[in-house]
Design a protein around this motif. Structure first.
Motif, PDB file in Angstrom:
ATOM      1  N   ALA A  60      90.514  62.213  97.885  1.00 27.11           N
ATOM      2  CA  ALA A  60      89.210  62.019  98.518  1.00 27.11           C
ATOM      3  C   ALA A  60      89.423  61.100  99.722  1.00 27.11           C
ATOM      4  CB  ALA A  60      88.221  61.405  97.537  1.00 27.11           C
ATOM      5  N   TYR A  61      89.775  61.700 100.826  1.00 24.81           N
ATOM      6  CA  TYR A  61      90.173  60.920 101.995  1.00 24.81           C
ATOM      7  C   TYR A  61      89.083  59.989 102.508  1.00 24.81           C
ATOM      8  CZ  TYR A  61      94.364  63.784 102.704  1.00 24.81           C
ATOM      9  OH  TYR A  61      95.572  64.393 102.576  1.00 24.81           O
ATOM     10  N   GLN A  62      87.833  60.370 102.331  1.00 23.17           N
ATOM     11  CA  GLN A  62      86.752  59.666 102.991  1.00 23.17           C
ATOM     12  C   GLN A  62      86.182  58.524 102.161  1.00 23.17           C
ATOM     13  OE1 GLN A  62      85.535  58.622 105.681  1.00 23.17           O
ATOM     14  NE2 GLN A  62      84.864  60.532 106.585  1.00 23.17           N
ATOM     15  N   SER A  65      93.083  53.837 100.974  1.00 24.03           N
ATOM     16  CA  SER A  65      93.520  53.074 102.143  1.00 24.03           C
ATOM     17  C   SER A  65      94.559  53.878 102.915  1.00 24.03           C
ATOM     18  CB  SER A  65      94.127  51.732 101.711  1.00 24.03           C
ATOM     19  OG  SER A  65      94.696  51.063 102.821  1.00 24.03           O
ATOM     20  N   TRP A  66      94.310  54.085 104.197  1.00 25.32           N
ATOM     21  CA  TRP A  66      95.279  54.737 105.068  1.00 25.32           C
ATOM     22  C   TRP A  66      96.024  53.650 105.835  1.00 25.32           C
ATOM     23  CZ3 TRP A  66      94.917  60.150 107.112  1.00 25.32           C
ATOM     24  CH2 TRP A  66      94.082  60.942 106.327  1.00 25.32           C
ATOM     25  N   PRO A  67      97.318  53.480 105.616  1.00 21.44           N
ATOM     26  CA  PRO A  67      98.052  52.500 106.418  1.00 21.44           C
ATOM     27  C   PRO A  67      97.863  52.681 107.917  1.00 21.44           C
ATOM     28  CG  PRO A  67      99.394  53.166 104.561  1.00 21.44           C
ATOM     29  CD  PRO A  67      98.162  54.034 104.521  1.00 21.44           C
ATOM     30  N   SER A  84      96.115  54.341  96.901  1.00 20.27           N
ATOM     31  CA  SER A  84      94.952  54.407  96.028  1.00 20.27           C
ATOM     32  C   SER A  84      94.153  53.112  96.102  1.00 20.27           C
ATOM     33  CB  SER A  84      95.394  54.642  94.581  1.00 20.27           C
ATOM     34  OG  SER A  84      95.954  53.464  94.041  1.00 20.27           O
ATOM     35  N   GLU A  85      93.019  53.122  95.452  1.00 24.08           N
ATOM     36  CA  GLU A  85      92.150  51.944  95.425  1.00 24.08           C
ATOM     37  C   GLU A  85      92.853  50.735  94.821  1.00 24.08           C
ATOM     38  OE1 GLU A  85      87.587  50.868  93.898  1.00 24.08           O
ATOM     39  OE2 GLU A  85      88.504  52.811  93.458  1.00 24.08           O
ATOM     40  N   LYS A  86      93.876  50.999  94.000  1.00 22.08           N
ATOM     41  CA  LYS A  86      94.634  49.912  93.368  1.00 22.08           C
ATOM     42  C   LYS A  86      95.929  49.599  94.113  1.00 22.08           C
ATOM     43  CE  LYS A  86      92.755  50.882  88.771  1.00 22.08           C
ATOM     44  NZ  LYS A  86      93.075  51.251  87.350  1.00 22.08           N
ATOM     45  N   GLY A  87      96.133  50.237  95.267  1.00 20.05           N
ATOM     46  CA  GLY A  87      97.311  49.934  96.067  1.00 20.05           C
ATOM     47  C   GLY A  87      98.551  50.711  95.682  1.00 20.05           C
ATOM     48  N   GLN A  88      98.406  51.749  94.867  1.00 26.63           N
ATOM     49  CA  GLN A  88      99.534  52.553  94.439  1.00 26.63           C
ATOM     50  C   GLN A  88      99.630  53.828  95.282  1.00 26.63           C
ATOM     51  OE1 GLN A  88     101.621  51.263  92.061  1.00 26.63           O
ATOM     52  NE2 GLN A  88     100.244  49.513  92.322  1.00 26.63           N
ATOM     53  N   LYS A  89     100.737  54.564  95.087  1.00 28.12           N
ATOM     54  CA  LYS A  89     100.832  55.875  95.717  1.00 28.12           C
ATOM     55  C   LYS A  89      99.680  56.745  95.227  1.00 28.12           C
ATOM     56  CE  LYS A  89     105.784  56.356  96.631  1.00 28.12           C
ATOM     57  NZ  LYS A  89     106.953  57.256  96.477  1.00 28.12           N
ATOM     58  N   TYR A  90      99.068  57.477  96.153  1.00 27.51           N
ATOM     59  CA  TYR A  90      97.911  58.290  95.779  1.00 27.51           C
ATOM     60  C   TYR A  90      98.403  59.591  95.151  1.00 27.51           C
ATOM     61  CZ  TYR A  90      92.955  59.345  96.089  1.00 27.51           C
ATOM     62  OH  TYR A  90      91.635  59.585  95.789  1.00 27.51           O
TER      63      TYR A  90
END
Length: 456
Positions: A361-363, A367-369, A417-423
């Motif tokens: 869900a990109y929008q 987080s996009w670096p 991800s919202e938790k800072g992991q790989k999505y």
């Protein structure tokens, strides 16, 4: 490697569109993503940023590629708009490792730009181009017609044309610039026609007595992070303005001709957009009906692209940018806890089943670096234009956290991800955005005054 670059003669590209072609393209994409999900092998790399970068550029700028690829799993699709949003510094000499790297980048960029321009000539201006055989391509739009594809094409063309304007010891740069100028001369009329078509598609929209020309009054237009397919979005219209400016700067279209179609001068067109989207004192993500809390009406992609909508030389424009930035910085829901990774939005839009199975869900709460890199870059521009040091520390914190994430996850990530992991989803293993890495290095140098990599 021989430093003399030879570019291919004119090739006969064929492009396909339509329902049947889209079904084939979606099938190719599905196979690619599933293959990547279950077959991609993890690379055993050290945690060092230098080695990670070397691996990224060897992957992104491979001589075997037919066009510039983002990275896995996006290697079998071509995204023209990425040249504006995600890799505007492919030819920054400070991000190039050696002369061999320079030659590969120039060759690949020329091939990519040529392909994009041939698509424009064929009237195929889409978000995504899928290879379907030798010199055969399918143009598809996953959600709606694009607003930023022409911007990406112009940005890619501009990058190669101006390759020799930066101090560099690489002969490949001047050779690439010559090839770029030939491409511009060959395709100028094709680009002018496409830009005029975009201008003619704009429609007036009024909200509470404030009006402006928008590209998405009647139907959504696609831009980066477009999976909500909303109408009347700031970022899609900011991309259209940036397209007009880029076209004028490159000499593709005359300002007077464009303003005649718009029925107003370009500065007025921009002021109207700022008044409309900035009506509450900050930049709204989209013109929704009803009232919302300020943080819920903002999305991080308001920062737009490098050399895009924001000029920041005007005091009123700086005030709007600062107000929007301050709301993001002050809202904990915009951050991955304990970091300076900023999420796309404070509230997650409705996740459809496709987002849980196949696509992120990109929008929403991701987080996009690279959007964070642009956020940092706009902050640095604000400080330079205003003569202050208001946002410099925030920008550097963002960049430090992106470096940490890159080293932690073994590569430059498309999103976290919202938790800072790989999505990850069931069919999506996360994406290594190899081609976006150079942009990060360029902004790091701007923020810290020194290169990130040893030997740069």
């Amino acid at each position: 490697m021989n430093s003399d670059i030879s570019f291919p003669s004119h090739r006969e590209y064929r492009f396909y569109q339509g329902l049947f072609a889209s079904c084939i393209a979606n099938g190719i994409q599905a196979v690619n993503f599933l293959s990547d999900r279950f077959l991609r092998k993890a690379h055993r790399l050290s945690q060092g940023i230098d080695e990670l970068y070397r691996h990224a550029i060897d992957s992104a700028f491979s001589p075997q590629e037919a066009f510039l690829v983002t990275g896995a799993p996006h290697a079998t699709a071509y995204y023209p708009r990425d040249f504006a949003w995600f890799y505007p510094d492919v030819l920054d000499p400070e991000t190039i490792m050696d002369s061999e790297d320079a030659i590969r980048r120039v060759r690949l960029l020329e091939k990519s730009v040529r392909l994009m321009l041939e698509a424009v000539r064929a009237n195929v201006v889409t978000t995504t181009i899928i290879p379907a055989g030798r010199d055969r391509y399918i143009g598809i739009n996953y959600f709606s017609l694009p607003s930023d594809t022409l911007l990406g094409i112009l940005a890619g063309l501009e990058q190669i044309i101006r390759a020799d304007q930066r101090a560099s010891a690489y002969l490949a740069m001047s050779q690439g610039a010559h090839a770029g100028r030939l491409l511009l001369a060959e395709h100028r009329e094709d680009l002018k026609k496409a830009i005029l078509q975009l201008a003619e598609a704009l429609e007036p929209f009024e909200d509470g007595g404030v009006s402006a020309l928008l590209c998405d009054v009647s139907a959504p237009r696609s831009a980066a992070t477009d999976t909500r397919a909303e109408r009347r979005r700031f970022v899609t219209n900011a991309c259209v303005y940036a397209t007009f400016i880029r076209g004028i700067e490159l000499g593709v279209i005359d300002r007077a001709d464009l303003e005649a179609v718009l029925g107003r001068e370009l500065p007025q067109y921009k002021k109207e957009l700022l008044r409309l989207f900035g009506k509450p004192g900050y930049i709204r993500h989209a013109l929704h009906s009803g009232s919302e809390l300020p943080a819920s009406a903002i999305a991080l992609d308001f920062v737009n692209v490098h050399r895009g909508f924001w000029d920041l030389s005007d005091e009123g424009e700086r005030a709007l940018f600062a107000a929007t930035t301050d709301l993001i910085l002050a809202e904990p829901r915009f951050r991955i806890p304990g970091t300076s990774h900023f999420l796309v939005s404070a509230d997650n839009p409705l996740n459809k089943m496709i987002h849980k199975i196949a696509a992120p869900a990109y929008q929403g709460r991701s987080s996009w670096p690279t959007f964070n890199v642009e956020f940092a870059d706009r902050m640095l521009e604000y400080d330079e234009r205003s003569g202050t040091d208001k946002y410099g520390s925030y920008a550097r914190n963002i960049l430090r956290d992106i470096r940490t994430a890159t080293e932690t996850h073994g590569g430059y990530q498309e999103l976290l991800s919202e938790k800072g992991q790989k999505y990850r989803t069931w069919a999506y293993q996360s994406a290594d955005a190899h081609s976006w890495f150079p942009r990060f290095l360029s902004v790091w140098r701007r923020a810290f005054g020194t290169p990130l990599l040893n030997g740069s």
